[in-house]
Design a protein around this motif. Sequence first.
Motif, PDB file in Angstrom:
ATOM      1  N   VAL A 240      99.174   6.856  82.804  1.00  0.00           N
ATOM      2  CA  VAL A 240      99.482   7.844  81.772  1.00  0.00           C
ATOM      3  C   VAL A 240      99.745   7.113  80.465  1.00  0.00           C
ATOM      4  O   VAL A 240     100.617   6.234  80.405  1.00  0.00           O
ATOM      5  N   MET A 241      98.987   7.466  79.425  1.00  0.00           N
ATOM      6  CA  MET A 241      99.177   6.887  78.107  1.00  0.00           C
ATOM      7  C   MET A 241     100.028   7.841  77.276  1.00  0.00           C
ATOM      8  O   MET A 241      99.693   9.020  77.128  1.00  0.00           O
ATOM      9  N   VAL A 242     101.137   7.343  76.750  1.00  0.00           N
ATOM     10  CA  VAL A 242     102.117   8.189  76.061  1.00  0.00           C
ATOM     11  C   VAL A 242     102.183   7.825  74.581  1.00  0.00           C
ATOM     12  O   VAL A 242     102.375   6.650  74.241  1.00  0.00           O
ATOM     13  N   PRO A 243     102.042   8.789  73.682  1.00  0.00           N
ATOM     14  CA  PRO A 243     102.246   8.513  72.255  1.00  0.00           C
ATOM     15  C   PRO A 243     103.697   8.112  71.990  1.00  0.00           C
ATOM     16  O   PRO A 243     104.621   8.640  72.627  1.00  0.00           O
ATOM     17  N   GLU A 244     103.896   7.199  71.063  1.00  0.00           N
ATOM     18  CA  GLU A 244     105.267   6.765  70.762  1.00  0.00           C
ATOM     19  C   GLU A 244     106.139   7.926  70.299  1.00  0.00           C
ATOM     20  O   GLU A 244     107.336   7.952  70.573  1.00  0.00           O
ATOM     21  N   ARG A 245     105.557   8.879  69.608  1.00  0.00           N
ATOM     22  CA  ARG A 245     106.337  10.034  69.155  1.00  0.00           C
ATOM     23  C   ARG A 245     106.980  10.754  70.328  1.00  0.00           C
ATOM     24  O   ARG A 245     108.131  11.177  70.267  1.00  0.00           O
ATOM     25  N   ASP A 246     106.237  10.897  71.439  1.00  0.00           N
ATOM     26  CA  ASP A 246     106.781  11.564  72.619  1.00  0.00           C
ATOM     27  C   ASP A 246     107.904  10.741  73.253  1.00  0.00           C
ATOM     28  O   ASP A 246     108.865  11.303  73.788  1.00  0.00           O
ATOM     29  N   ALA A 247     107.774   9.414  73.195  1.00  0.00           N
ATOM     30  CA  ALA A 247     108.836   8.550  73.720  1.00  0.00           C
ATOM     31  C   ALA A 247     110.130   8.751  72.933  1.00  0.00           C
ATOM     32  O   ALA A 247     111.222   8.833  73.512  1.00  0.00           O
ATOM     33  N   VAL A 248     110.009   8.829  71.612  1.00  0.00           N
ATOM     34  CA  VAL A 248     111.175   9.073  70.756  1.00  0.00           C
ATOM     35  C   VAL A 248     111.837  10.396  71.122  1.00  0.00           C
ATOM     36  O   VAL A 248     113.064  10.489  71.284  1.00  0.00           O
ATOM     37  N   MET A 249     111.029  11.429  71.276  1.00  0.00           N
ATOM     38  CA  MET A 249     111.550  12.749  71.596  1.00  0.00           C
ATOM     39  C   MET A 249     112.315  12.730  72.916  1.00  0.00           C
ATOM     40  O   MET A 249     113.406  13.300  73.039  1.00  0.00           O
ATOM     41  N   MET A 250     111.753  12.049  73.933  1.00  0.00           N
ATOM     42  CA  MET A 250     112.405  12.017  75.230  1.00  0.00           C
ATOM     43  C   MET A 250     113.691  11.204  75.221  1.00  0.00           C
ATOM     44  O   MET A 250     114.668  11.554  75.885  1.00  0.00           O
ATOM     45  N   CYS A 251     113.709  10.104  74.474  1.00  0.00           N
ATOM     46  CA  CYS A 251     114.950   9.327  74.340  1.00  0.00           C
ATOM     47  C   CYS A 251     116.068  10.191  73.775  1.00  0.00           C
ATOM     48  O   CYS A 251     117.200  10.191  74.279  1.00  0.00           O
ATOM     49  N   ARG A 252     115.742  10.941  72.741  1.00  0.00           N
ATOM     50  CA  ARG A 252     116.757  11.771  72.088  1.00  0.00           C
ATOM     51  C   ARG A 252     117.163  12.957  72.969  1.00  0.00           C
ATOM     52  O   ARG A 252     118.337  13.352  72.983  1.00  0.00           O
ATOM     53  N   ARG A 253     116.225  13.498  73.680  1.00  0.00           N
ATOM     54  CA  ARG A 253     116.546  14.596  74.597  1.00  0.00           C
ATOM     55  C   ARG A 253     117.492  14.116  75.688  1.00  0.00           C
ATOM     56  O   ARG A 253     118.466  14.797  76.032  1.00  0.00           O
ATOM     57  N   LEU A 254     117.230  12.932  76.241  1.00  0.00           N
ATOM     58  CA  LEU A 254     118.088  12.374  77.282  1.00  0.00           C
ATOM     59  C   LEU A 254     119.491  12.121  76.752  1.00  0.00           C
ATOM     60  O   LEU A 254     120.486  12.423  77.422  1.00  0.00           O
ATOM     61  N   ALA A 255     119.581  11.584  75.553  1.00  0.00           N
ATOM     62  CA  ALA A 255     120.885  11.242  74.976  1.00  0.00           C
ATOM     63  C   ALA A 255     121.737  12.485  74.716  1.00  0.00           C
ATOM     64  O   ALA A 255     122.920  12.530  75.081  1.00  0.00           O
ATOM     65  N   THR A 256     121.155  13.484  74.088  1.00  0.00           N
ATOM     66  CA  THR A 256     121.939  14.661  73.699  1.00  0.00           C
ATOM     67  C   THR A 256     122.140  15.643  74.844  1.00  0.00           C
ATOM     68  O   THR A 256     123.117  16.400  74.843  1.00  0.00           O
ATOM     69  N   GLY A 257     121.229  15.635  75.823  1.00  0.00           N
ATOM     70  CA  GLY A 257     121.339  16.593  76.916  1.00  0.00           C
ATOM     71  C   GLY A 257     122.016  16.065  78.155  1.00  0.00           C
ATOM     72  O   GLY A 257     122.622  16.825  78.925  1.00  0.00           O
ATOM     73  N   TRP A 258     121.938  14.755  78.385  1.00  0.00           N
ATOM     74  CA  TRP A 258     122.492  14.163  79.607  1.00  0.00           C
ATOM     75  C   TRP A 258     123.495  13.048  79.318  1.00  0.00           C
ATOM     76  O   TRP A 258     124.048  12.467  80.241  1.00  0.00           O
ATOM     77  N   GLY A 259     123.698  12.712  78.053  1.00  0.00           N
ATOM     78  CA  GLY A 259     124.730  11.745  77.693  1.00  0.00           C
ATOM     79  C   GLY A 259     124.392  10.308  77.976  1.00  0.00           C
ATOM     80  O   GLY A 259     125.283   9.447  77.985  1.00  0.00           O
ATOM     81  N   PHE A 260     123.112  10.015  78.187  1.00  0.00           N
ATOM     82  CA  PHE A 260     122.700   8.634  78.421  1.00  0.00           C
ATOM     83  C   PHE A 260     121.657   8.262  77.378  1.00  0.00           C
ATOM     84  O   PHE A 260     120.565   8.842  77.335  1.00  0.00           O
ATOM     85  N   ALA A 261     122.004   7.300  76.528  1.00  0.00           N
ATOM     86  CA  ALA A 261     121.084   6.853  75.473  1.00  0.00           C
ATOM     87  C   ALA A 261     120.313   5.642  75.983  1.00  0.00           C
ATOM     88  O   ALA A 261     120.902   4.608  76.294  1.00  0.00           O
TER      89      ALA A 261
END
Length: 321
Positions: A240-261
């Motif tokens: 699976v090839m992932v655009p960097e923009r999607d990686a940024v979005m998922m990092c931020r989603r994990l941090a704000t929604g699950w408390g793990f940055a």
Amino acid sequence: MIYQSVSDIVLDDVFLRLDGFLAQGELLLKIEGLNPAGSIKLKPAVALIEEAEASGALKPGGRVIESSSGNLGIALSAVCASRGYSFTCVADPNTSVRSIALIRALGAQVVVVDRRDVNGGFLQSRIDYVHGRLAADPSLVWPNQYANPSNPRAHYLQTAAAIAKQISAVDYLFVGAGTTGTLMGVADYFREHSPDTKIIAVDTEGSVTFGHPPGPRHIPGLGTSRRPEIFRSGLADEVVMVPERDAVMMCRRLATGWGFAAGGSTGSVLAAAVGMQGRLSRHSRAVAISPDTAERYLDTVYDDAWVLERYGPAALEAAAS
């Protein structure tokens, strides 16, 4: 518990259940950043140095040089400092300021190579610099993480074995591909011990490892501009090839929604898992490997101005939604 060396502090049994991250199925995140070097790279760093010691190439007071965009450089700095070796890390402009500062804090030298290679990245240029230093000073020791089988072997013996020990049955295993040491070692183990597990290799758009065209990349960790020698095709069930923009979005989603940055590579593997969630059943169990945490990415992935400049306002809007 009392440890004799930072090399021994590898916490390989920490998993975070991300309830609700996928539409259905169970997703477990293997947390690799809870060690003194702050990333999964401590394991191959120890293996590379111990291989050099065992071969006789690295002797007391020896000097080590290696190419790294960040995490392995930090890990080798820690291991070399604890064992009395000097270390030079050959980095590039994508290496974060925080990573360079930490490498230097651990007593190592940093050389930043800013000449791009034929595919627009810096990897071959960094390796060319290492070759030049070795030609001028043969006493230097280059572990060569890109070709040394000790790199994937560390993940076969530790990372993969730890997953299998803690998780009784894994249906899908999402593994990021940088040097491909983690991917090769983990895939070899699961092919041998759990052949029904689907290995999903995750790479970033712009990487040439799996034969895709080169392109600009800004987040260190995943991807290469030169295929590593340890890479072997065919071990993954899917890439699976992932655009960097999607990686940024998922990092931020994990941090704000699950408390793990987490770091950028974690965002990529989570984006891949979300992209495949339609193929998972409610009984599916997926494991994703999180190589490091967010501290080295606070000036990049988690900085609004940095994200806006590289990916545009849509990236910030997507991350906030």
